[in-house]
Design a protein around this motif. Structure first.
Motif, PDB file in Angstrom:
ATOM      1  N   GLY A 109       0.962  -1.165  -0.187  1.00 62.87           N
ATOM      2  CA  GLY A 109      -0.089  -0.050  -0.038  1.00 62.87           C
ATOM      3  C   GLY A 109       0.721   1.205  -0.075  1.00 62.87           C
ATOM      4  O   GLY A 109       0.315   2.413   0.005  1.00 62.87           O
ATOM      5  N   TRP A 110       2.300   0.828   0.064  1.00 64.55           N
ATOM      6  CA  TRP A 110       3.016   2.301  -0.022  1.00 64.55           C
ATOM      7  C   TRP A 110       2.663   3.329  -1.267  1.00 64.55           C
ATOM      8  O   TRP A 110       3.041   4.475  -1.240  1.00 64.55           O
ATOM      9  N   GLU A 111       2.468   2.564  -2.403  1.00 69.06           N
ATOM     10  CA  GLU A 111       2.417   3.214  -3.728  1.00 69.06           C
ATOM     11  C   GLU A 111       0.966   4.267  -3.480  1.00 69.06           C
ATOM     12  O   GLU A 111       0.976   5.325  -3.959  1.00 69.06           O
ATOM     13  N   LEU A 112      -0.058   3.893  -2.860  1.00 65.55           N
ATOM     14  CA  LEU A 112      -1.234   4.774  -2.421  1.00 65.55           C
ATOM     15  C   LEU A 112      -0.667   5.930  -1.530  1.00 65.55           C
ATOM     16  O   LEU A 112      -1.341   6.782  -1.524  1.00 65.55           O
ATOM     17  N   SER A 113       0.282   5.637  -0.680  1.00 66.96           N
ATOM     18  CA  SER A 113       0.306   6.566   0.161  1.00 66.96           C
ATOM     19  C   SER A 113       1.386   7.804  -0.771  1.00 66.96           C
ATOM     20  O   SER A 113       1.321   9.134  -0.364  1.00 66.96           O
ATOM     21  N   SER A 143      -7.481   1.924  15.690  1.00 71.83           N
ATOM     22  CA  SER A 143      -6.353   0.816  15.409  1.00 71.83           C
ATOM     23  C   SER A 143      -5.754   1.654  14.073  1.00 71.83           C
ATOM     24  O   SER A 143      -6.092   2.474  13.442  1.00 71.83           O
ATOM     25  N   PRO A 144      -4.624   0.754  14.013  1.00 69.46           N
ATOM     26  CA  PRO A 144      -3.680   1.346  12.761  1.00 69.46           C
ATOM     27  C   PRO A 144      -4.477   1.182  11.361  1.00 69.46           C
ATOM     28  O   PRO A 144      -4.119   1.843  10.425  1.00 69.46           O
ATOM     29  N   TYR A 145      -5.512   0.455  11.306  1.00 67.68           N
ATOM     30  CA  TYR A 145      -6.161   0.381  10.202  1.00 67.68           C
ATOM     31  C   TYR A 145      -6.871   1.724   9.735  1.00 67.68           C
ATOM     32  O   TYR A 145      -7.436   1.934   8.578  1.00 67.68           O
ATOM     33  N   TRP A 146      -7.078   2.410  10.683  1.00 62.08           N
ATOM     34  CA  TRP A 146      -7.651   3.745  10.255  1.00 62.08           C
ATOM     35  C   TRP A 146      -6.642   4.829   9.417  1.00 62.08           C
ATOM     36  O   TRP A 146      -7.426   5.343   8.887  1.00 62.08           O
ATOM     37  N   GLN A 147      -5.583   4.358   9.622  1.00 67.00           N
ATOM     38  CA  GLN A 147      -4.606   5.250   8.657  1.00 67.00           C
ATOM     39  C   GLN A 147      -5.088   5.156   7.141  1.00 67.00           C
ATOM     40  O   GLN A 147      -5.003   5.736   6.291  1.00 67.00           O
ATOM     41  N   SER A 148      -5.305   3.621   6.757  1.00 65.59           N
ATOM     42  CA  SER A 148      -5.893   3.524   5.422  1.00 65.59           C
ATOM     43  C   SER A 148      -7.050   4.195   5.009  1.00 65.59           C
ATOM     44  O   SER A 148      -7.173   4.861   4.219  1.00 65.59           O
ATOM     45  N   VAL A 149      -8.026   4.315   6.100  1.00 63.47           N
ATOM     46  CA  VAL A 149      -9.222   4.985   5.714  1.00 63.47           C
ATOM     47  C   VAL A 149      -8.988   6.648   5.851  1.00 63.47           C
ATOM     48  O   VAL A 149      -9.447   7.173   4.783  1.00 63.47           O
ATOM     49  N   ILE A 150      -8.173   7.229   6.691  1.00 59.06           N
ATOM     50  CA  ILE A 150      -7.893   8.438   6.551  1.00 59.06           C
ATOM     51  C   ILE A 150      -7.244   8.784   5.139  1.00 59.06           C
ATOM     52  O   ILE A 150      -7.554   9.781   4.503  1.00 59.06           O
ATOM     53  N   ARG A 151      -6.217   7.905   4.847  1.00 61.09           N
ATOM     54  CA  ARG A 151      -5.496   8.198   3.614  1.00 61.09           C
ATOM     55  C   ARG A 151      -6.323   7.975   2.406  1.00 61.09           C
ATOM     56  O   ARG A 151      -6.178   9.248   1.587  1.00 61.09           O
ATOM     57  N   GLY A 152      -7.232   7.030   2.267  1.00 54.61           N
ATOM     58  CA  GLY A 152      -8.028   6.959   1.339  1.00 54.61           C
ATOM     59  C   GLY A 152      -9.098   8.314   1.170  1.00 54.61           C
ATOM     60  O   GLY A 152      -9.355   8.845   0.166  1.00 54.61           O
ATOM     61  N   GLY A 153      -9.621   8.660   2.233  1.00 63.80           N
ATOM     62  CA  GLY A 153     -10.349   9.782   2.580  1.00 63.80           C
ATOM     63  C   GLY A 153      -9.770  11.083   2.056  1.00 63.80           C
ATOM     64  O   GLY A 153     -10.494  11.874   1.182  1.00 63.80           O
ATOM     65  N   PHE A 154      -8.711  11.230   2.450  1.00 65.18           N
ATOM     66  CA  PHE A 154      -7.779  12.431   1.980  1.00 65.18           C
ATOM     67  C   PHE A 154      -7.497  12.351   0.401  1.00 65.18           C
ATOM     68  O   PHE A 154      -7.801  13.592  -0.195  1.00 65.18           O
ATOM     69  N   LEU A 155      -7.200  11.260   0.198  1.00 61.13           N
ATOM     70  CA  LEU A 155      -7.147  11.252  -1.318  1.00 61.13           C
ATOM     71  C   LEU A 155      -8.231  11.634  -2.389  1.00 61.13           C
ATOM     72  O   LEU A 155      -8.333  12.316  -3.092  1.00 61.13           O
ATOM     73  N   LEU A 156      -9.426  10.946  -1.830  1.00 58.24           N
ATOM     74  CA  LEU A 156     -10.710  11.408  -2.524  1.00 58.24           C
ATOM     75  C   LEU A 156     -10.978  12.626  -2.262  1.00 58.24           C
ATOM     76  O   LEU A 156     -11.480  13.130  -3.383  1.00 58.24           O
ATOM     77  N   LEU A 157     -10.846  13.352  -1.175  1.00 58.48           N
ATOM     78  CA  LEU A 157     -11.181  14.620  -0.929  1.00 58.48           C
ATOM     79  C   LEU A 157     -10.801  15.492  -2.018  1.00 58.48           C
ATOM     80  O   LEU A 157     -10.996  16.512  -2.519  1.00 58.48           O
ATOM     81  N   VAL A 158      -9.441  15.525  -1.982  1.00 61.95           N
ATOM     82  CA  VAL A 158      -8.412  16.221  -2.765  1.00 61.95           C
ATOM     83  C   VAL A 158      -8.645  15.947  -4.241  1.00 61.95           C
ATOM     84  O   VAL A 158      -8.727  17.336  -5.050  1.00 61.95           O
TER      85      VAL A 158
END
Length: 335
Positions: A254-258, A306-321
């Motif tokens: 998932g680093w490519e998504l980051s 949990s650490p899984y929220w990192q992926s949720v937040i990252r995806g939300g940020f990407l979608l928002l921008v």
């Protein structure tokens, strides 16, 4: 697309300048506000330890975001960087008995080779970047496991302390990985704005057909950005191995998504032609800071994420921008 933007700029220069300023400084302002928030709310947030740990870990995301920035500026995408980080970390560990120079160059070369394959397939065979880099994502991941012989990690030679220093050491009280990242961004910033390579990459993203008519060697520039992306991912893989003391064939998921999120949050358009190296750095650090704040918040015991929220937040940020970019682009076109 370029002609539409130019007409919009002539019709309403004030709005165009405002949109440009928002894109350039909005993320930086958000980063500063979060730093102030963290400093006021959390004990130890501004400590040297937290700063060093933050910079040491996020340097790897910064490096792959830098390579991704150049790729996206040309209108492409590179999904293979996470797997390349894992593969290159194993290469660095396997080459560590031969000295630090061999280990570092081997990891960078391994990443650059994957980038070369991506670039050749995209430019010579005219295969879409998404499909090409998805294939090399799978190939590099498999190669990482093959090189590691299906082990969870490949230890670095204990005698190669110079290599581990590149991941764990400090230089002038700054973590060495952070220093490497900053140097890479300085070179990248100069290359993007002051070299033919960077200017041509921007031109290709703005209009590939127009760039060909201008006489630009589109294939060579696109090949170059994918090699650069792979090499920087290889450098990040070397840092990963040096930090953990072992090559990690299962890391990088998932680093490519980051990297994509950091680039896009920094204001680079997914359609290409517009981007900034320094805004990419701010975007990558902003995402890292959000997760750093979440860790401090968990420590207060008020909430528990949990650490899984990192992926949720990252995806939300990407979608928002991406949504904001799309809407601002439509408004600018109408203006």
């Amino acid at each position: 697309m370029l002609s539409t933007d130019r007409k919009a700029a002539r019709a309403n220069p004030g709005r165009t300048q405002l949109l440009s300023a928002l894109s350039q400084y909005g993320v930086l302002a958000t980063l500063i506000l979060l730093i102030v928030f963290g400093a006021l709310r959390y004990t130890g947030f501004m400590s040297e330890y937290n700063f060093s740990t933050f910079l040491r870990y996020n340097s790897m995301f910064g490096l792959i975001s830098l390579g991704m920035c150049f790729v996206i500026i040309t209108g492409g995408i590179d999904l293979s960087v996470g797997s390349v980080v894992a593969m290159s970390s194993v290469v660095a560990a396997l080459l560590s008995p031969y000295g630090v120079v061999v280990a570092v160059l081997g990891a960078v070369a391994a990443g650059g080779l994957v980038g070369l394959i991506n670039g050749l397939v995209i430019t010579r065979l005219n295969i879409q970047p998404f499909i090409t880099t998805l294939a090399t994502l799978l190939g590099a991941r498999g190669m990482a496991l093959l090189l590691a012989r299906n082990q969870s990690g490949v230890g670095i030679d204990p005698g190669n302390t110079a290599l581990t220093w590149l991941g764990q050491g400090d230089f002038l009280r700054l973590p060495v990985p952070g220093v490497i990242m900053i140097i890479a961004f300085v070179i990248g910033g100069i290359a993007l704005r002051s070299s033919p390579f960077g200017r041509h990459a921007l031109a290709i993203g703005g209009g590939e057909d127009a760039s060909k008519l201008m006489g630009l060697n589109v294939g060579r520039i696109k090949l170059g950005v994918y090699v650069l992306s792979g090499a920087l991912a290889g450098l990040a893989g070397m840092i990963l191995a040096a930090q953990l003391g072992a090559g990690q064939p299962t890391e990088g998921l998932g680093w490519e998504l980051s990297a994509i999120a950091g680039v896009v949050v920094g204001g680079t358009l997914l359609t290409g032609g517009v981007g900034s190296v320094w805004s990419t750095l701010v975007g990558a650090m902003l995402l890292g800071l959000i997760f750093n704040i979440l860790n401090f918040e968990n420590g207060k015991g008020i909430i528990s994420l949990s650490p899984y929220w990192q992926s949720v937040i990252r995806g939300g940020f990407l979608l928002l921008v991406v949504v904001l970019q799309s809407r601002l682009g439509r408004q600018e076109g109408k203006g």
